[in-house]
Design a protein around this motif. Structure first.
Motif, short mmCIF file in Angstrom:
data_model
loop_
_atom_site.label_atom_id
_atom_site.label_comp_id
_atom_site.label_asym_id
_atom_site.label_seq_id
_atom_site.Cartn_x
_atom_site.Cartn_y
_atom_site.Cartn_z
N LEU A 1 0.83 -1.21 0.00
CA LEU A 1 0.00 0.00 0.00
C LEU A 1 0.86 1.26 0.00
O LEU A 1 0.49 2.27 -0.61
CB LEU A 1 -0.93 -0.01 1.21
CG LEU A 1 -2.05 -1.06 1.17
CD1 LEU A 1 -2.83 -1.07 2.47
CD2 LEU A 1 -2.99 -0.83 -0.02
N LEU A 2 2.01 1.20 0.67
CA LEU A 2 2.92 2.34 0.67
C LEU A 2 3.43 2.62 -0.74
O LEU A 2 3.45 3.77 -1.20
CB LEU A 2 4.09 2.07 1.61
CG LEU A 2 5.19 3.15 1.65
CD1 LEU A 2 4.63 4.48 2.15
CD2 LEU A 2 6.36 2.69 2.53
N TRP B 1 1.96 1.72 -3.50
CA TRP B 1 0.79 2.16 -4.26
C TRP B 1 0.57 3.66 -4.12
O TRP B 1 0.30 4.36 -5.11
CB TRP B 1 -0.43 1.39 -3.76
CG TRP B 1 -1.76 1.85 -4.28
CD1 TRP B 1 -2.68 2.61 -3.62
CD2 TRP B 1 -2.31 1.57 -5.57
NE1 TRP B 1 -3.78 2.81 -4.41
CE2 TRP B 1 -3.59 2.19 -5.61
CE3 TRP B 1 -1.88 0.86 -6.68
CZ2 TRP B 1 -4.42 2.11 -6.74
CZ3 TRP B 1 -2.70 0.77 -7.80
CH2 TRP B 1 -3.95 1.40 -7.82
N ARG B 2 0.70 4.17 -2.92
CA ARG B 2 0.46 5.60 -2.69
C ARG B 2 1.66 6.46 -3.09
O ARG B 2 1.48 7.60 -3.54
CB ARG B 2 0.14 5.83 -1.21
CG ARG B 2 -1.16 5.15 -0.76
CD ARG B 2 -1.55 5.55 0.65
NE ARG B 2 -2.78 4.89 1.08
CZ ARG B 2 -2.83 3.88 1.94
NH1 ARG B 2 -1.70 3.42 2.47
NH2 ARG B 2 -3.98 3.33 2.28
N ALA B 3 2.88 5.93 -2.93
CA ALA B 3 4.07 6.76 -3.10
C ALA B 3 4.59 6.80 -4.53
O ALA B 3 5.21 7.79 -4.93
CB ALA B 3 5.18 6.26 -2.16
N ALA C 1 3.49 7.06 -7.92
CA ALA C 1 2.35 7.35 -8.79
C ALA C 1 2.56 6.84 -10.20
O ALA C 1 1.61 6.38 -10.86
CB ALA C 1 2.08 8.85 -8.81
N ARG D 1 1.74 3.18 -10.30
CA ARG D 1 0.30 3.01 -10.06
C ARG D 1 -0.48 3.28 -11.35
O ARG D 1 -1.34 2.50 -11.75
CB ARG D 1 -0.16 3.95 -8.94
CG ARG D 1 -1.63 3.82 -8.60
CD ARG D 1 -2.00 4.72 -7.44
NE ARG D 1 -1.95 6.13 -7.77
CZ ARG D 1 -1.14 7.02 -7.18
NH1 ARG D 1 -0.32 6.64 -6.21
NH2 ARG D 1 -1.16 8.29 -7.54
N LYS D 2 -0.16 4.39 -12.01
CA LYS D 2 -0.85 4.75 -13.24
C LYS D 2 -0.57 3.73 -14.35
O LYS D 2 -1.46 3.37 -15.12
CB LYS D 2 -0.43 6.15 -13.68
CG LYS D 2 -0.92 7.25 -12.75
CD LYS D 2 -0.37 8.61 -13.17
CE LYS D 2 -0.81 9.70 -12.21
NZ LYS D 2 -0.21 11.02 -12.57
N THR E 1 -8.49 -0.30 -11.27
CA THR E 1 -7.87 0.26 -10.06
C THR E 1 -7.94 -0.74 -8.91
O THR E 1 -6.97 -0.90 -8.15
CB THR E 1 -8.55 1.58 -9.68
OG1 THR E 1 -8.40 2.51 -10.76
CG2 THR E 1 -7.93 2.17 -8.42
N ARG F 1 -4.52 -2.20 -7.28
CA ARG F 1 -4.22 -1.98 -5.86
C ARG F 1 -3.96 -3.30 -5.15
O ARG F 1 -3.01 -3.42 -4.37
CB ARG F 1 -5.39 -1.24 -5.19
CG ARG F 1 -5.17 -0.86 -3.74
CD ARG F 1 -6.37 -0.08 -3.22
NE ARG F 1 -6.19 0.35 -1.85
CZ ARG F 1 -6.51 -0.40 -0.79
NH1 ARG F 1 -7.01 -1.62 -0.96
NH2 ARG F 1 -6.32 0.07 0.43
#
Length: 297
Positions: free
Chosen positions: A30-31, A33-35, A37, A40-41, A59, A63
């Motif tokens: 999750l870190l 995923w958030r950090a 970008a 993730r994109k 998405t 995730r």
């Protein structure tokens, strides 16, 4: 100094409870995923294109993929703890009779085992150590850029009957092992250089598929066996496998045989990804290397 720090962290992790490591792995995923970008994109966009999902669906899958891969990374800490008790308590084998038949077939044959960055791939080395009948076994890996970290990871991945060898210059060692009737394992789902590749359809688009495992299997007249370790929940797994391909029975010229073997393991990976997309490594730029005819247009 850095290697000592890695060793300390590894020792601490190996003594942690299994559930705690899985919880930390989820947090790590999750870190990232958030950090990160950009990754993730990339994952969301690729899932939309390759699986035909809308953005919300893609998405959700992406995730969960980050979570699963965070767990996979920390499972390195438990590679050497994969023993018969681990298998009894945590690994489901749906068709043990079928597996026994395949292992019996492998007893007098060289074998190229193929898998992917899928599920709990880091733990497969331990299962090969326990189950595969060959005396000599290898796992071919790509080292990390941080050599200190790589030395620690390599030690944690090793088993008494499993040798870890680096991807670069691995061919002579692998061929020698196979010629002796051994087993050599490869991850076959990552992007590779054009000079190493044959371009084959993968999830609806041509991808650079590493032809090395196919070439070595053909030269040794080896079996090619797809194996995957699916994560059922944070603490349990299911061993998935397909019937091996006997390269000694293939017809055609050398190029046709190479394509047949490479297509065999590429399609095996695709089947797994389509069935369990959240367990694959979508943050990887799988289709980065393109055929020359695409670059000239």
């Amino acid at each position: 100094m850095r290697e000592m720090l890695y060793e300390t962290l590894a020792a601490a992790g190996q003594h942690a409870q299994y559930g705690h490591i899985q919880y930390l792995g989820r947090g790590l995923g999750l870190l990232i995923w958030r950090a990160v970008a950009s990754r993730r994109k990339l994952a969301v966009k690729t899932i939309q294109e390759r699986l035909g999902l809308d953005q919300n669906q893609a998405t959700t899958v992406a995730r969960e993929s980050f979570v699963q891969n965070g767990r996979s990374f920390l499972e390195i800490l438990f590679c050497r703890q994969v023993d018969w008790r681990f298998c009894r308590d945590r690994v489901l084998i749906e068709s043990p009779g079928h597996l026994h038949g395949i292992l019996k077939q492998m007893r007098d044959r060289a074998c190229v085992t193929v898998t992917a960055h899928f599920g709990a791939w880091e733990l497969l080395g331990g299962l090969l150590h326990l189950m595969a009948p060959q005396e000599h076994k290898q796992v071919v890996v790509k080292p990390t850029h941080d050599r200190n970290l790589y030395r620690v990871i390599r030690r944690m991945r090793s088993h008494p009957t499993v040798q870890i060898i680096e991807h670069e210059q691995a061919a002579p060692k692998v061929l020698r092992n196979l010629k002796q009737g051994g087993l050599s394992a490869f991850l076959v789902d990552h992007n590779c250089r054009r000079e190493e590749a044959v371009f084959l359809p993968f999830l609806g688009r041509k991808a650079a598929v590493n032809v090395g495992p196919a070439l070595l299997a053909l030269r040794a007249k080896a079996l090619v066996w797809p194996v995957f370790l699916l994560r059922e929940d944070p603490e349990h797994y299911r061993l998935l496998f397909e019937d091996p391909l006997d390269t000694s029975s293939l017809q055609g010229d050398r190029h046709e045989k190479l394509r047949t073997v490479a297509m065999f393991y590429t399609q095996a990976v695709e089947r797994m990804v389509r069935c369990y997309p959240e367990q694959w490594f979508w943050m990887h730029r799988r289709w980065k290397t393109r055929p020359e005819n695409e670059l000239s247009t």
